[in-house]
Design an enzyme around this catalytic site. Structure first.
Site, PDB file in Angstrom:
ATOM      1  N   SER A   1      27.662  49.911  65.504  1.00 19.37           N
ATOM      2  CA  SER A   1      27.278  48.604  64.958  1.00 19.37           C
ATOM      3  C   SER A   1      28.103  48.300  63.731  1.00 19.37           C
ATOM      4  O   SER A   1      28.065  49.053  62.746  1.00 19.37           O
ATOM      5  CB  SER A   1      25.795  48.606  64.577  1.00 19.37           C
ATOM      6  OG  SER A   1      25.540  47.494  63.737  1.00 19.37           O
TER       7      SER A   1
ATOM      8  N   HIS B   1      28.854  46.712  68.788  1.00 21.10           N
ATOM      9  CA  HIS B   1      27.577  46.013  68.597  1.00 21.10           C
ATOM     10  C   HIS B   1      27.663  45.109  67.363  1.00 21.10           C
ATOM     11  O   HIS B   1      28.084  45.544  66.293  1.00 21.10           O
ATOM     12  CB  HIS B   1      26.488  47.071  68.430  1.00 21.10           C
ATOM     13  CG  HIS B   1      25.096  46.564  68.370  1.00 21.10           C
ATOM     14  ND1 HIS B   1      24.353  46.253  69.502  1.00 21.10           N
ATOM     15  CD2 HIS B   1      24.264  46.336  67.325  1.00 21.10           C
ATOM     16  CE1 HIS B   1      23.136  45.867  69.150  1.00 21.10           C
ATOM     17  NE2 HIS B   1      23.052  45.898  67.826  1.00 21.10           N
TER      18      HIS B   1
ATOM     19  N   ASP C   1      25.458  42.605  64.936  1.00 29.21           N
ATOM     20  CA  ASP C   1      24.099  42.260  64.523  1.00 29.21           C
ATOM     21  C   ASP C   1      24.057  40.920  63.801  1.00 29.21           C
ATOM     22  O   ASP C   1      24.584  40.784  62.697  1.00 29.21           O
ATOM     23  CB  ASP C   1      23.548  43.354  63.601  1.00 29.21           C
ATOM     24  CG  ASP C   1      23.159  44.595  64.377  1.00 29.21           C
ATOM     25  OD1 ASP C   1      22.393  44.463  65.343  1.00 29.21           O
ATOM     26  OD2 ASP C   1      23.636  45.691  64.026  1.00 29.21           O
TER      27      ASP C   1
ATOM     28  N   MET D   1      21.792  38.043  62.055  1.00 30.82           N
ATOM     29  CA  MET D   1      20.480  37.821  61.426  1.00 30.82           C
ATOM     30  C   MET D   1      20.496  36.492  60.678  1.00 30.82           C
ATOM     31  O   MET D   1      21.502  36.140  60.061  1.00 30.82           O
ATOM     32  CB  MET D   1      20.164  38.950  60.439  1.00 30.82           C
ATOM     33  CG  MET D   1      20.281  40.343  61.037  1.00 30.82           C
ATOM     34  SD  MET D   1      19.705  41.610  59.894  1.00 30.82           S
ATOM     35  CE  MET D   1      20.344  43.102  60.693  1.00 30.82           C
TER      36      MET D   1
ATOM     37  N   HIS E   1      23.746  41.143  69.313  1.00 33.84           N
ATOM     38  CA  HIS E   1      22.294  41.304  69.147  1.00 33.84           C
ATOM     39  C   HIS E   1      21.798  40.212  68.205  1.00 33.84           C
ATOM     40  O   HIS E   1      22.052  40.257  67.001  1.00 33.84           O
ATOM     41  CB  HIS E   1      22.013  42.711  68.568  1.00 33.84           C
ATOM     42  CG  HIS E   1      20.577  42.993  68.277  1.00 33.84           C
ATOM     43  ND1 HIS E   1      20.168  44.061  67.506  1.00 33.84           N
ATOM     44  CD2 HIS E   1      19.433  42.353  68.665  1.00 33.84           C
ATOM     45  CE1 HIS E   1      18.846  44.070  67.429  1.00 33.84           C
ATOM     46  NE2 HIS E   1      18.380  43.039  68.103  1.00 33.84           N
TER      47      HIS E   1
ATOM     48  N   MET F   1      19.169  38.495  66.112  1.00 31.69           N
ATOM     49  CA  MET F   1      17.865  38.601  65.444  1.00 31.69           C
ATOM     50  C   MET F   1      17.646  37.270  64.723  1.00 31.69           C
ATOM     51  O   MET F   1      17.695  37.169  63.499  1.00 31.69           O
ATOM     52  CB  MET F   1      17.873  39.794  64.473  1.00 31.69           C
ATOM     53  CG  MET F   1      17.833  41.134  65.218  1.00 31.69           C
ATOM     54  SD  MET F   1      18.406  42.514  64.220  1.00 31.69           S
ATOM     55  CE  MET F   1      20.178  42.353  64.487  1.00 31.69           C
TER      56      MET F   1
ATOM     57  N   MET G   1      13.815  48.335  70.216  1.00 27.76           N
ATOM     58  CA  MET G   1      14.110  48.631  68.808  1.00 27.76           C
ATOM     59  C   MET G   1      13.420  49.934  68.410  1.00 27.76           C
ATOM     60  O   MET G   1      12.227  50.116  68.652  1.00 27.76           O
ATOM     61  CB  MET G   1      13.635  47.495  67.895  1.00 27.76           C
ATOM     62  CG  MET G   1      14.412  46.191  68.012  1.00 27.76           C
ATOM     63  SD  MET G   1      16.198  46.329  67.723  1.00 27.76           S
ATOM     64  CE  MET G   1      16.267  46.938  66.036  1.00 27.76           C
TER      65      MET G   1
ATOM     66  N   GLY H   1      20.328  51.855  58.478  1.00 32.79           N
ATOM     67  CA  GLY H   1      19.979  53.013  57.658  1.00 32.79           C
ATOM     68  C   GLY H   1      18.506  53.359  57.582  1.00 32.79           C
ATOM     69  O   GLY H   1      18.101  54.140  56.716  1.00 32.79           O
TER      70      GLY H   1
ATOM     71  N   ASP I   1      18.171  50.969  69.431  1.00 28.74           N
ATOM     72  CA  ASP I   1      18.856  50.482  68.237  1.00 28.74           C
ATOM     73  C   ASP I   1      18.032  50.801  67.002  1.00 28.74           C
ATOM     74  O   ASP I   1      16.910  50.312  66.855  1.00 28.74           O
ATOM     75  CB  ASP I   1      19.044  48.957  68.387  1.00 28.74           C
ATOM     76  CG  ASP I   1      19.896  48.351  67.294  1.00 28.74           C
ATOM     77  OD1 ASP I   1      20.330  49.080  66.388  1.00 28.74           O
ATOM     78  OD2 ASP I   1      20.124  47.122  67.370  1.00 28.74           O
ATOM     79  N   GLY I   2      18.618  51.627  66.130  1.00 29.56           N
ATOM     80  CA  GLY I   2      17.981  51.946  64.859  1.00 29.56           C
ATOM     81  C   GLY I   2      17.718  53.432  64.708  1.00 29.56           C
ATOM     82  O   GLY I   2      17.028  54.036  65.521  1.00 29.56           O
TER      83      GLY I   2
ATOM     84  N   SER J   1      24.836  53.173  60.622  1.00 31.59           N
ATOM     85  CA  SER J   1      25.113  53.995  59.449  1.00 31.59           C
ATOM     86  C   SER J   1      25.572  55.402  59.816  1.00 31.59           C
ATOM     87  O   SER J   1      26.379  55.997  59.097  1.00 31.59           O
ATOM     88  CB  SER J   1      23.896  54.047  58.529  1.00 31.59           C
ATOM     89  OG  SER J   1      22.766  54.490  59.235  1.00 31.59           O
TER      90      SER J   1
HETATM   91  C1  DX5 Z   1      18.976  46.730  62.744  1.00 27.57           C
HETATM   92  C2  DX5 Z   1      20.178  46.437  63.612  1.00 27.57           C
HETATM   93  C3  DX5 Z   1      20.920  47.654  63.978  1.00 27.57           C
HETATM   94  C4  DX5 Z   1      21.521  48.433  62.835  1.00 27.57           C
HETATM   95  C5  DX5 Z   1      21.259  49.869  63.131  1.00 27.57           C
HETATM   96  O1  DX5 Z   1      18.162  45.650  62.627  1.00 27.57           O
HETATM   97  O2  DX5 Z   1      19.791  45.807  64.818  1.00 27.57           O
HETATM   98  O3  DX5 Z   1      21.883  47.430  64.998  1.00 27.57           O
HETATM   99  O4  DX5 Z   1      22.903  48.241  62.678  1.00 27.57           O
HETATM  100  O5  DX5 Z   1      21.615  50.610  62.034  1.00 27.57           O
HETATM  101  P1  DX5 Z   1      21.382  52.168  61.918  1.00 27.57           P
HETATM  102  O6  DX5 Z   1      22.114  52.822  63.052  1.00 27.57           O
HETATM  103  O7  DX5 Z   1      21.961  52.487  60.589  1.00 27.57           O
HETATM  104  O8  DX5 Z   1      19.904  52.414  61.999  1.00 27.57           O
HETATM  105 ZN    ZN Z   2      21.345  45.735  66.509  1.00 23.75          ZN
END
Ligand code: DX5
Ligand code: ZN
Length: 224
Positions: free
Chosen positions: A13, A38, A40, A42, A74, A76, A145, A153, A179-180, A202
């Site tokens: 990501s 990936h 993200d 938001m 993705h 959000m 999720m 992180g 994811d996460g 991360s």
């Molecule tokens: C969180 C994102 C993830 C994020 C994951 O809301 O959708 O894709 O980048 O990060 P890590 O792998 O650090 O948990």
């Molecule tokens: Zn994501």
């Protein structure tokens, strides 16, 4: 290109990448074997932070495609149906939105496929797997999720492998993405539960050597 999203894959990501040198960060993980990148998105409404949009997705799409990869977006964001066209035009290969973000999940999945992309639907940790029970055959990807969306992180939610195993019988042919909090410790158990796309932010870009970190997580997940 889209065949990649059918393989067992770790998807770095870019949320955790250094945006001042995004191209070289993407190159590093793709040189290490990553083929699904990936992205993200938001909006400051569905989740508190604001991150990136179609402009940034589009800025890496040619590079990712030229290296034989795919762009996994993705969303959000609220009202995702208003934005899918812009991401498809930017070069997205897969577009995933949240079940919680729109009353029109069925229609939005169909619209994404009509744009020529793989269609994905995501559920938050607080959403029951049964929320996806009516969508069999309509989604190419189901994203479970494994943290609350909004930030990289965070710690992996412990019950996630159990949740993924309960999703498996509900999703038909759709791939299960997680994811996460995915790292070398959590990738194995969640793969065993039935996930086949593993997003890692991360744990890849926060490492001193993202290429080596990618390879270790892929190994732990049994991914190519
Ligand atoms: C969180 C994102 C993830 C994020 C994951 O809301 O959708 O894709 O980048 O990060 P890590 O792998 O650090 O948990
Ligand atoms: Zn994501």
């Amino acid at each position: 290109m889209k065949a990649l999203l059918k393989e067992r894959r770790v998807a770095p990501s870019i949320l955790s990448a250094d945006f001042s040198r995004l191209g070289s960060q993407v190159e590093e993980v793709m040189d290490a074997g990553a083929r699904v990148i990936h992205v993200d998105v938001m909006d400051g409404h569905f989740v508190p932070p604001i991150t990136i949009g179609p402009l940034v997705a589009g800025s890496i799409a040619d590079q990712v495609h030229a290296a034989g990869g795919a762009v996994d977006v993705h969303l959000m964001i609220e009202a995702p149906e208003r934005h899918i066209e812009a991401f498809a035009e930017a070069g997205a290969d897969a577009i995933t939105f949240h079940q919680e973000a729109t009353p029109h999940v069925n229609r939005t999945l169909a619209a994404i496929r009509e744009l020529g992309c793989l269609a994905g639907v995501a559920i938050n940790p607080g959403t029951a797997v049964e929320a996806l029970a009516e969508l069999r055959g309509l989604a190419d990807i189901v994203l479970c999720m494994t943290v609350n969306p909004g930030w990289g992180g965070q710690a992996f939610i412990e019950g996630s492998p159990d949740k993924v195993s309960r999703l498996v019988p509900l999703v038909g042919d759709a791939r299960i993405e997680v994811d996460g909090g995915i790292d070398t410790t959590t990738a194995g158990p969640i793969a065993e539960a039935g996930a086949s796309l593993f997003v890692a932010g991360s744990a890849v870009f926060g490492a001193d050597d993202p290429a080596a970190a990618y390879a270790e997580i892929a190994d732990a997940a049994g991914a190519v």
